[in-house]
Design a protein around this motif. Sequence first.
Motif, PDB file in Angstrom:
ATOM      1  N   VAL A 176       0.863  -1.185   0.000  1.00  0.00           N
ATOM      2  CA  VAL A 176       0.000   0.000   0.000  1.00  0.00           C
ATOM      3  C   VAL A 176       0.897   1.230   0.000  1.00  0.00           C
ATOM      4  N   ILE A 177       0.761   2.070  -1.014  1.00  0.00           N
ATOM      5  CA  ILE A 177       1.572   3.281  -1.122  1.00  0.00           C
ATOM      6  C   ILE A 177       0.695   4.492  -0.843  1.00  0.00           C
ATOM      7  N   CYS A 178       1.111   5.299   0.118  1.00  0.00           N
ATOM      8  CA  CYS A 178       0.393   6.530   0.428  1.00  0.00           C
ATOM      9  C   CYS A 178       0.694   7.541  -0.669  1.00  0.00           C
ATOM     10  N   ALA A 179      -0.317   7.882  -1.444  1.00  0.00           N
ATOM     11  CA  ALA A 179      -0.133   8.739  -2.615  1.00  0.00           C
ATOM     12  C   ALA A 179      -1.083   9.913  -2.531  1.00  0.00           C
ATOM     13  N   ASP A 180      -0.543  11.082  -2.182  1.00  0.00           N
ATOM     14  CA  ASP A 180      -1.395  12.271  -2.108  1.00  0.00           C
ATOM     15  C   ASP A 180      -0.777  13.462  -2.823  1.00  0.00           C
ATOM     16  N   GLY A 181       0.291  13.228  -3.575  1.00  0.00           N
ATOM     17  CA  GLY A 181       0.900  14.311  -4.332  1.00  0.00           C
ATOM     18  C   GLY A 181       1.839  15.196  -3.546  1.00  0.00           C
ATOM     19  N   SER A 182       2.006  14.938  -2.252  1.00  0.00           N
ATOM     20  CA  SER A 182       2.894  15.775  -1.438  1.00  0.00           C
ATOM     21  C   SER A 182       4.349  15.457  -1.757  1.00  0.00           C
ATOM     22  N   ALA A 183       5.246  16.337  -1.300  1.00  0.00           N
ATOM     23  CA  ALA A 183       6.670  16.125  -1.539  1.00  0.00           C
ATOM     24  C   ALA A 183       7.142  14.819  -0.921  1.00  0.00           C
ATOM     25  N   SER A 184       6.673  14.511   0.293  1.00  0.00           N
ATOM     26  CA  SER A 184       7.118  13.274   0.939  1.00  0.00           C
ATOM     27  C   SER A 184       6.595  12.045   0.201  1.00  0.00           C
ATOM     28  N   ALA A 185       5.363  12.104  -0.328  1.00  0.00           N
ATOM     29  CA  ALA A 185       4.816  10.960  -1.052  1.00  0.00           C
ATOM     30  C   ALA A 185       5.623  10.657  -2.307  1.00  0.00           C
ATOM     31  N   GLN A 186       6.172  11.681  -2.944  1.00  0.00           N
ATOM     32  CA  GLN A 186       6.930  11.482  -4.172  1.00  0.00           C
ATOM     33  C   GLN A 186       8.300  10.852  -3.926  1.00  0.00           C
ATOM     34  N   ARG A 187       8.744  10.847  -2.694  1.00  0.00           N
ATOM     35  CA  ARG A 187      10.085  10.354  -2.415  1.00  0.00           C
ATOM     36  C   ARG A 187      10.196   8.836  -2.444  1.00  0.00           C
ATOM     37  N   VAL A 188       9.069   8.126  -2.504  1.00  0.00           N
ATOM     38  CA  VAL A 188       9.128   6.665  -2.426  1.00  0.00           C
ATOM     39  C   VAL A 188       9.620   6.034  -3.719  1.00  0.00           C
ATOM     40  N   MET A 264       3.988   1.817   2.429  1.00  0.00           N
ATOM     41  CA  MET A 264       5.190   2.529   1.996  1.00  0.00           C
ATOM     42  C   MET A 264       4.868   4.008   1.900  1.00  0.00           C
ATOM     43  N   MET A 265       5.659   4.826   2.570  1.00  0.00           N
ATOM     44  CA  MET A 265       5.427   6.264   2.538  1.00  0.00           C
ATOM     45  C   MET A 265       6.740   7.005   2.715  1.00  0.00           C
ATOM     46  N   GLY A 266       6.764   8.259   2.281  1.00  0.00           N
ATOM     47  CA  GLY A 266       7.958   9.072   2.413  1.00  0.00           C
ATOM     48  C   GLY A 266       8.019   9.738   3.767  1.00  0.00           C
ATOM     49  N   ALA A 267       9.232   9.888   4.283  1.00  0.00           N
ATOM     50  CA  ALA A 267       9.419  10.591   5.547  1.00  0.00           C
ATOM     51  C   ALA A 267       9.142  12.078   5.359  1.00  0.00           C
ATOM     52  N   SER A 268       8.709  12.716   6.429  1.00  0.00           N
ATOM     53  CA  SER A 268       8.437  14.144   6.382  1.00  0.00           C
ATOM     54  C   SER A 268       9.728  14.921   6.225  1.00  0.00           C
ATOM     55  N   ARG A 290      -0.849  -1.490  12.566  1.00  0.00           N
ATOM     56  CA  ARG A 290      -0.430  -2.871  12.807  1.00  0.00           C
ATOM     57  C   ARG A 290       0.348  -3.417  11.612  1.00  0.00           C
ATOM     58  N   ALA A 291       0.185  -2.810  10.449  1.00  0.00           N
ATOM     59  CA  ALA A 291       0.906  -3.239   9.259  1.00  0.00           C
ATOM     60  C   ALA A 291       2.386  -2.903   9.394  1.00  0.00           C
ATOM     61  N   SER A 292       3.213  -3.588   8.614  1.00  0.00           N
ATOM     62  CA  SER A 292       4.614  -3.190   8.496  1.00  0.00           C
ATOM     63  C   SER A 292       4.687  -1.886   7.714  1.00  0.00           C
ATOM     64  N   ILE A 293       5.678  -1.061   8.045  1.00  0.00           N
ATOM     65  CA  ILE A 293       5.770   0.268   7.435  1.00  0.00           C
ATOM     66  C   ILE A 293       7.175   0.485   6.903  1.00  0.00           C
ATOM     67  N   LEU A 294       7.260   0.865   5.624  1.00  0.00           N
ATOM     68  CA  LEU A 294       8.529   1.224   5.012  1.00  0.00           C
ATOM     69  C   LEU A 294       8.561   2.739   4.896  1.00  0.00           C
ATOM     70  N   LEU A 295       9.405   3.359   5.704  1.00  0.00           N
ATOM     71  CA  LEU A 295       9.531   4.809   5.727  1.00  0.00           C
ATOM     72  C   LEU A 295      10.734   5.191   4.876  1.00  0.00           C
ATOM     73  N   VAL A 296      10.477   5.855   3.750  1.00  0.00           N
ATOM     74  CA  VAL A 296      11.532   6.189   2.798  1.00  0.00           C
ATOM     75  C   VAL A 296      12.149   7.525   3.181  1.00  0.00           C
ATOM     76  N   LYS A 297      13.445   7.483   3.443  1.00  0.00           N
ATOM     77  CA  LYS A 297      14.162   8.685   3.853  1.00  0.00           C
ATOM     78  C   LYS A 297      15.188   9.061   2.797  1.00  0.00           C
ATOM     79  N   ALA A 298      14.716   9.123   1.539  1.00  0.00           N
ATOM     80  CA  ALA A 298      15.595   9.540   0.451  1.00  0.00           C
ATOM     81  C   ALA A 298      16.004  10.983   0.681  1.00  0.00           C
ATOM     82  N   PRO A 299      17.152  11.394   0.156  1.00  0.00           N
ATOM     83  CA  PRO A 299      17.564  12.785   0.346  1.00  0.00           C
ATOM     84  C   PRO A 299      16.580  13.736  -0.304  1.00  0.00           C
ATOM     85  N   PRO A 300      16.433  14.950   0.247  1.00  0.00           N
ATOM     86  CA  PRO A 300      15.457  15.887  -0.293  1.00  0.00           C
ATOM     87  C   PRO A 300      15.646  16.184  -1.767  1.00  0.00           C
ATOM     88  N   GLU A 301      16.895  16.091  -2.276  1.00  0.00           N
ATOM     89  CA  GLU A 301      17.121  16.435  -3.676  1.00  0.00           C
ATOM     90  C   GLU A 301      16.803  15.292  -4.627  1.00  0.00           C
TER      91      GLU A 301
END
Length: 320
Positions: A176-188, A264-268, A290-301
Motif C-alpha cells: 500500500v503506497i500513500c499517494a497524495d501528491g505531497s513532496a514526501s509521497a513522491q520520495r518513495v 510505503m510512505m515518504g518521511a516528512s 499494525r501493518a509493516s511500514i517502510l519509511l523512505v528517507k531519500a535525500p530531499p534532492e
Amino acid sequence: MKLLVYTDGGPTADQALAFAAAWTQALQAELAVITVRSETHAMEAPPPLGREIAPADWHRLPQGLQILTDAARKLAAHGVMPPPTDIVIRETPHSHFFNCPFTNDRPIIFHEHFGPFIESLNREIDRHHFDLLIIAPPRRSRLRRLVLGDTTRKLALGLHTSVLIVREGTPDSRLVICADGSASAQRVFPLLQKMLPCIDRPVELLWVQSPDVGADERSRVETRIAQVQQWLTTRGRESHTTRLEGTHPAETIAAAAGPDALVMMGASLRHDVYRQTRGSLPMRLLSCARASILLVKAPPEADPGGDTGLTGTKTGRSDR
C-alpha cells in the motif's frame, strides 16, 4: 541494493530476518546483519580473534556474537546462505565482525557494534551506504515507551537511511503506497524502482483526502496518481487506487491497510523540532498501524522525475 537487518536475538527479530531473507533473494541484494550492544568492549570477555571457530564452540562466545551466529543459522535455514561453518572474528575500534559466504559469492557480514543504538547504526550505514534498514522493534505500551524510550520514533527521526519497521505485514502482504501528491509521497519512487522485482501483487495506491479539499488540489493529486499508475503499468505492475476521506489520515490509513500489509510512505521533510513537538503523518501512522511500514528517507534532492520516469515533481505544497 544494499540491505542491513538488525537483530537483538528476541522473538520479533526473527520476523526481520525472514523479511531480509526474502528480499535478499528476490532482489539479489547485498546483505549485512547488525546487533548493537550498549556496553563497551571492556565490559565483556574478549572473543578469540583471528582464528577459526567451529560451530560447536559458538556457545562460548560473548552474548552479542552468539546473537549473530544464531542469525547466521536462521538465514541459512531461509536459504539465503549455505549452512555456516567456521568463522573468524575480527575487531575494529567500535565492533567485532565476521563473514559468512553468500550464495552468489558475496559475503554476508555480521557486525556486533558497541555504543549508543542510533549512533552505532548510523556509523555502519554511513560507512557502507545501505539503502534500507530492516528491523522489528517489539511493540511497547505507552507507559513502557515513556520509561524505556520509543525505538521506532528514534529510528524515524534519527536514522540516516530508509527503514522498514516489520510488524504483522510480511513479504507476501499487500503493498500500500500513500499517494497524495505531497513532496514526501513522491520520495518513495527511487526506492520502489529498486524493489519492483519482489512485488508480485497489484500495488495499492491510497489517497486520504481532507473533507475540505478544493477542486484544484483534487485535480492536481488525481493527475499525479494517473502518472504513478502509468509508471507502474510500463513496468508490468498492476495497480488500483482507493480514495478515502477523513480528518485523521493516520488512523484512516491504518484502518484501510489492516494488519496484513506493507505500507510505503515518504518521511516528512519538516524540521525536527516540528516533528518532535507536533508530529507528522508518518510519525502518527507509526504509532497506530499494525501493518509493516517502510519509511523512505531519500535525500530531499532525490528527483522522482529522473530515474523513475515520473514528472511533475514541483507540487507547490509543503511537506507533511
